[in-house]
Each structure stands twice: as C-alpha cells, then as structure tokens.
Design a protein around this motif. Structure first.
Motif, PDB file in Angstrom:
ATOM      1  N   ILE A 269      83.950  73.107  36.212  1.00 36.56           N
ATOM      2  CA  ILE A 269      83.080  74.282  36.152  1.00 36.56           C
ATOM      3  C   ILE A 269      83.889  75.452  35.609  1.00 36.56           C
ATOM      4  O   ILE A 269      84.988  75.726  36.101  1.00 36.56           O
ATOM      5  N   GLN A 298      80.395  72.624  33.227  1.00 35.73           N
ATOM      6  CA  GLN A 298      79.295  73.530  33.522  1.00 35.73           C
ATOM      7  C   GLN A 298      79.813  74.971  33.443  1.00 35.73           C
ATOM      8  O   GLN A 298      80.967  75.231  33.803  1.00 35.73           O
ATOM      9  N   TYR A 442      75.882  74.388  42.246  1.00 30.90           N
ATOM     10  CA  TYR A 442      76.832  73.332  41.886  1.00 30.90           C
ATOM     11  C   TYR A 442      77.693  72.937  43.081  1.00 30.90           C
ATOM     12  O   TYR A 442      78.026  71.760  43.255  1.00 30.90           O
ATOM     13  N   SER A 445      75.629  70.745  45.384  1.00 29.76           N
ATOM     14  CA  SER A 445      75.469  69.425  44.781  1.00 29.76           C
ATOM     15  C   SER A 445      76.737  68.594  44.960  1.00 29.76           C
ATOM     16  O   SER A 445      76.668  67.397  45.279  1.00 29.76           O
TER      17      SER A 445
END
Length: 458
Positions: A269, A298, A442, A445
């Motif tokens: 990320i 991401q 995120y 998750s």
C-alpha cells in the motif's frame, strides 16, 4: 579453515542502525569474513566508540572500532579490505555511488545487502510502515494503525527502527512501557520523539541493537507487531503488510534516494501523506510515479492536520498576530531529511505569526555546527539532542533567541527536559484518513484474512 587474521576483510559503512543489524545477521558468526571496522555518518557522537564484544560475539573478543566515514580509504589501505558494505539510509542515489567509487578505488568490492538476507521472520503477523524519505509521517501512521488494532482487542507491540546512540551494551534489547522507562534508559531527544507518543497511547515499544532478541521478546508480548521504520530504510522484519509513505511536499523524491526507491517498489500500500498541505499538482505527480514503478500497490491518501495548543498561555487564544516566533522542528526531518520547514512553520503561519525569527545568529556552537552542515535551514531550529551537550546547546539557543513565543513541532514536551525562558506552544499533528480512499478499508480486509485472537482492551 581460515584464521581470523587471514579472513577476507570487511568494512561496514553505517549510522548506528542498519549497519549493526546487518553485522548481527550476516557477519557476527561468519568465520569466513572479518569485519575490521564500522564507519559512522549522519549522527553526531557515533564515531570513536566500539561495537562491544558482548554484541560482536566470540569471533571479536575486543569488539569492533567505529570510525568516521572520512577515514574509509585509510581503513581499506591499512587492512587490505576486500569488501565495503553500505548500510545506512536516506542518501541520494548519486551520493551512494560516490561512496561506491571511493571504495572501488581502493580495490574493494562495494556491497548492498538486501531484504531477503537481512529480514527476520516473526512468529506473529507484522505490519510494516516505511517511507521514501525521512519525515513523511511514518510515526503518526504507525500510531494510527496501532490504535485501530487495539480497538479490535489485539495486543500490539511496536518495534522501532534502532536509535542506539548511547551505551550499546545497555541498549542491546529495550522495552519501553512508561515515561519512567525512557528516563531510566537516558533516552536522547531523538529517541523520545519516537517513543513518547506511543507510550502515551498505551503501546509497548521495543528497540535496541540485537533485533533477533528484540523480536523474540515482542512476539511473546503481542498478537501482532507493527514495525515503525526509520529514515527510508526497508524493514528489519518480513512484513505481512507493507505500507510505504510518499510526501507530496517533496514531489520527485520518490526515486531520488536510497533505499527509498527500493522500499516504494516493495510496497503493498502506498500512502500519499499530507494531502491537506500539498498542491493538487504535487499529489497527482507522486501518485503517477508510484503507479508507474509499483503498479500492483494500492494507493491511498492521508491527511496530517496540525493543531497549535495552549494559545491561552500567551494571553491570546486566537492567534500569534504581531508576535516574534521561534519555530522548533523535528530534527531528522529538517537535517538529513532535507526539509527546510515542517509542521511548526505551517502551524505558526496559519496562526498569523508576526515574524519567524532566524535563530542562526544566536546558535550555541554545537547548534551552529548543525547549521553549517545543513545550510538549507534558515528560519527554524532543529530539535537536536543526541547528547547532553547538544541538549544544553539547544536550551542556550532557544533562550538566547529574541522571540516572544516558541512554536515547537517536536513530538515531545521539551519543557520536561530543558529550562526555557519563553512560552512554548506545541504544534501537534496526527494521521487522519482521507475519506475518498480510507486506509481502514484495506487494514480491515488484511485483518479479516488472518487468524488472530480477539480480547477486550484492558
């Protein structure tokens, strides 16, 4: 088997962090090579010491000397060095190659050890926070992540990138739970800047020199480890989730410094920090570069809102209009981090400060040395405190500078360490999600895919 005197000779170039870690994992118990010295850069007061025998291991009964980086060529010539290992961070790519050229000119190999050889594997999940430069906002992001984890009932251990600036033997394995622990360990200002905010929110912090032992201690105390990185280094622990911050206030630095570019390419990320203070153009630029060199990552945006506290202490709870203001900024961010200003300047400007006082004419000798080394600094005072002498010099400089008030953006309470003759207002800044790309989505998750215990927060 080779004797110690006949083993190929190694010099490790460092700054009291990555260098010691690389030695511990790769060279300490390796009878095939002999480390003859560490060199020191970036941090004052590191050279002139020894890496002690208790940490260096049985192959080094007298320890290993730590010398100034300027002595590299003499070391290589005197010991017929075969290998120079570069082991510190936040260095422009060109400067790394200049150092490589110095090593190569002596006949030695120039080596960079990578993550596979230097990352430890923890027995619990690891979330790592890194950045492309010093001062991107790693610490506040780490604190925010730790808070989210604690709210889910998880026991969190924060393992911090090393800052062993004192007695290395005493600092081999450290655990900080209370402010009294910091006092007992005689932590420097730079250490306190990282540890105090974590302790204030209830996080146990682990740090030191020997990270195999540190991780063993941390994983016994927690369900999950959060790696709080230093400079722009890659983690010492193998991450299960790796966040890397980029700074749109320094657009273009995503690929300019080692090992920040490598770290960005490793990211799961990418966090575009400080979007509330940066221009749309710069935000778009860093996002485009991140997408280009790491298309699998991401990308989320984050804010860093700044709050100026205790304005009532100066009799004006509204602003700093008409006042001469001395701004103190986080030390590493404004020194080798390269920022000419930080949260303190932003806070003072937003509060309509009448004038930002230039502290350079009033700097004590040890602080004047810092200004000479970092000439980009003008209207800010870096919070330097790597030693008692430097802390005293900081106090002298603050007191000698003609200002009505001090705005301090260092994360610690300076008044607990030094006596200041003028009011200090603290500029605090914390991580805040950008609602368009919330990091929490995120994070949740990631946690949903782990088998972690849940327990009520104590």
């Amino acid at each position: 088997m080779q004797t110690q005197s006949s083993r190929p000779k190694v010099v490790i170039m460092g700054a009291a962090g990555r260098d010691f870690h690389n030695f511990n994992l790769v060279y300490r118990d390796n009878p095939q090579q002999e480390v003859v010295a560490f060199t020191a850069a970036q941090i004052s007061g590191i050279a002139g010491r020894h890496y002690p025998p208790s940490l260096a291991g049985p192959l080094y009964p007298t320890g290993i000397p730590i010398v100034e980086e300027s002595e590299l060529e003499q070391l290589c010539d005197a010991h017929n060095v075969d290998q120079v290992v570069f082991a510190y961070s936040d260095i422009p790519h060109a400067q790394v190659m200049h150092l490589a050229s110095r090593a190569l000119a002596t006949g030695a190999n120039f080596v960079l050890l990578g993550p596979r050889q230097t990352m430890l594997k923890a027995k619990v999940p690891v979330i790592a926070v890194s950045a492309v430069r010093t001062g991107c906002g790693k610490s506040q992001t780490t604190r925010w992540i730790a808070k989210q984890l604690r709210q889910k009932g998880l026991k969190v251990a924060v393992v911090r990138h090393p800052m062993p600036y004192g007695d290395l033997e005493k600092q081999a394995v450290q655990q900080f739970v209370t402010l009294a622990d910091l006092q007992a360990a005689q932590c420097t200002v730079e250490e306190r800047e990282e540890y105090e905010p974590h302790i204030a929110m209830g996080n146990a912090v682990f740090a030191g020199v020997d990270y195999a032992r540190i991780v063993e201690l941390a994983e016994k105390a927690a369900d999950i480890i959060v790696w709080d990185g230093g400079n722009n280094d890659f983690p010492f622990l193998r991450p299960d989730l790796h966040l890397v911050l980029v700074d749109p206030l320094r657009a273009g630095h995503e690929t300019s410094h080692h090992p920040g570019e490598a770290v960005l390419r490793m990211a799961d990320i990418v966090v575009v920090a400080k979007v509330d203070a940066a221009s749309a153009t710069d935000i778009q630029q860093v996002e485009a570069i991140a997408k280009k060199i790491n298309p699998r990552a991401q990308i989320v945006r984050a804010k860093s809102p700044i709050q100026l506290e205790n304005l009532e202490a100066i009799g004006n709870p509204l602003n700093l209009a008409g006042l001469d203001v001395l701004v103190i900024e986080d030390g590493p961010t404004t020194t080798h981090g390269g920022m000419a200003y930080g949260a303190g300047c932003i806070a003072a400007t937003k509060a309509h400060a009448g004038h930002l006082v230039d502290p350079r004419p009033y700097a004590a000798p040890q602080i004047a040395e810092v200004y000479a080394q970092y000439p980009h600094l003008e209207s800010v005072l870096p919070a330097m405190g790597y030693s008692a002498g430097q802390l005293a010099a900081l106090q002298h400089t603050i007191n000698a500078t003609p200002a009505d008030v001090v705005v301090s953006a260092t994360p610690i309470d300076l008044t607990a360490l030094i006596d200041v003759n003028k009011p200090i207002l603290r500029a605090r800044y914390e991580f805040a999600e950008d609602t368009t790309t919330p990091l929490s989505d995120y994070l949740h998750s990631f946690l949903a895919n782990l088998s972690l215990p849940t327990r009520a927060e104590a």
